[in-house]
Design a protein around this motif. Structure first.
Motif, short mmCIF file in Angstrom:
data_model
loop_
_atom_site.label_atom_id
_atom_site.label_comp_id
_atom_site.label_asym_id
_atom_site.label_seq_id
_atom_site.Cartn_x
_atom_site.Cartn_y
_atom_site.Cartn_z
N ARG A 7 -6.11 56.46 16.46
CA ARG A 7 -6.83 55.84 17.58
C ARG A 7 -6.43 56.47 18.91
O ARG A 7 -5.25 56.68 19.17
CB ARG A 7 -6.52 54.35 17.64
N SER A 9 -6.90 55.54 22.85
CA SER A 9 -7.33 54.40 23.68
C SER A 9 -6.69 54.48 25.06
O SER A 9 -5.63 55.07 25.24
CB SER A 9 -6.97 53.08 23.01
N ALA A 11 -4.58 53.32 28.25
CA ALA A 11 -3.37 52.52 28.43
C ALA A 11 -2.93 52.65 29.87
O ALA A 11 -2.40 53.68 30.26
CB ALA A 11 -2.27 53.00 27.50
N THR A 16 -3.49 56.87 25.20
CA THR A 16 -2.54 56.78 24.09
C THR A 16 -3.20 57.24 22.80
O THR A 16 -4.35 56.91 22.54
CB THR A 16 -2.08 55.31 23.92
N VAL A 17 -2.43 57.96 21.99
CA VAL A 17 -2.82 58.27 20.62
C VAL A 17 -1.91 57.46 19.73
O VAL A 17 -0.68 57.56 19.82
CB VAL A 17 -2.68 59.78 20.30
N LEU A 18 -2.51 56.62 18.89
CA LEU A 18 -1.75 55.80 17.95
C LEU A 18 -2.04 56.28 16.55
O LEU A 18 -3.20 56.37 16.15
CB LEU A 18 -2.15 54.32 18.10
N ASP A 24 4.10 54.03 13.24
CA ASP A 24 3.28 53.62 14.38
C ASP A 24 3.54 54.52 15.59
O ASP A 24 3.76 54.07 16.70
CB ASP A 24 3.51 52.16 14.74
N GLN A 26 3.25 56.76 18.74
CA GLN A 26 2.42 56.73 19.93
C GLN A 26 2.77 57.91 20.81
O GLN A 26 3.94 58.23 20.99
CB GLN A 26 2.64 55.46 20.74
N CYS A 27 1.74 58.53 21.35
CA CYS A 27 1.93 59.60 22.32
C CYS A 27 1.07 59.28 23.53
O CYS A 27 -0.03 58.77 23.39
CB CYS A 27 1.50 60.95 21.75
N GLN A 28 1.56 59.58 24.72
CA GLN A 28 0.83 59.31 25.97
C GLN A 28 0.35 60.63 26.57
O GLN A 28 1.08 61.63 26.54
CB GLN A 28 1.76 58.62 26.96
#
Length: 72
Positions: A7, A9, A11, A16-18, A24, A26-28
């Motif tokens: 995903r 989305s 943020a 964010t990539v989830l 879980d 996450q990368c920003q």
């Protein structure tokens, strides 16, 4: 077996990539384009779907075998 879903989305002021299932992860990213590129690379690697959630809440879906045309 359900396909994996990556995903992208919004943020706060970043994107964010989830990647569920990879602890879980996450990368920003500072831009939507950078986040989509990273999400797309993960989706191809994992043979997963990529869900792009725009700031207006609209969700775009792609399978790893169906790369998106730039129309986010």
């Amino acid at each position: 077996m359900e396909p994996s879903i990556m995903r992208v989305s919004p943020a706060a002021i970043r994107w964010t990539v989830l990647a569920p299932g990879i602890n879980d992860a996450q990368c920003q990213f500072s831009t939507m384009e950078d986040a989509i590129a990273a999400g797309w690379a993960l989706a191809r690697q994992e043979d997963a779907e990529l869900h792009i959630i725009r700031q207006d809440g609209v969700v775009r879906l792609w399978a790893a075998s169906d790369p998106p045309v730039k129309q986010y």
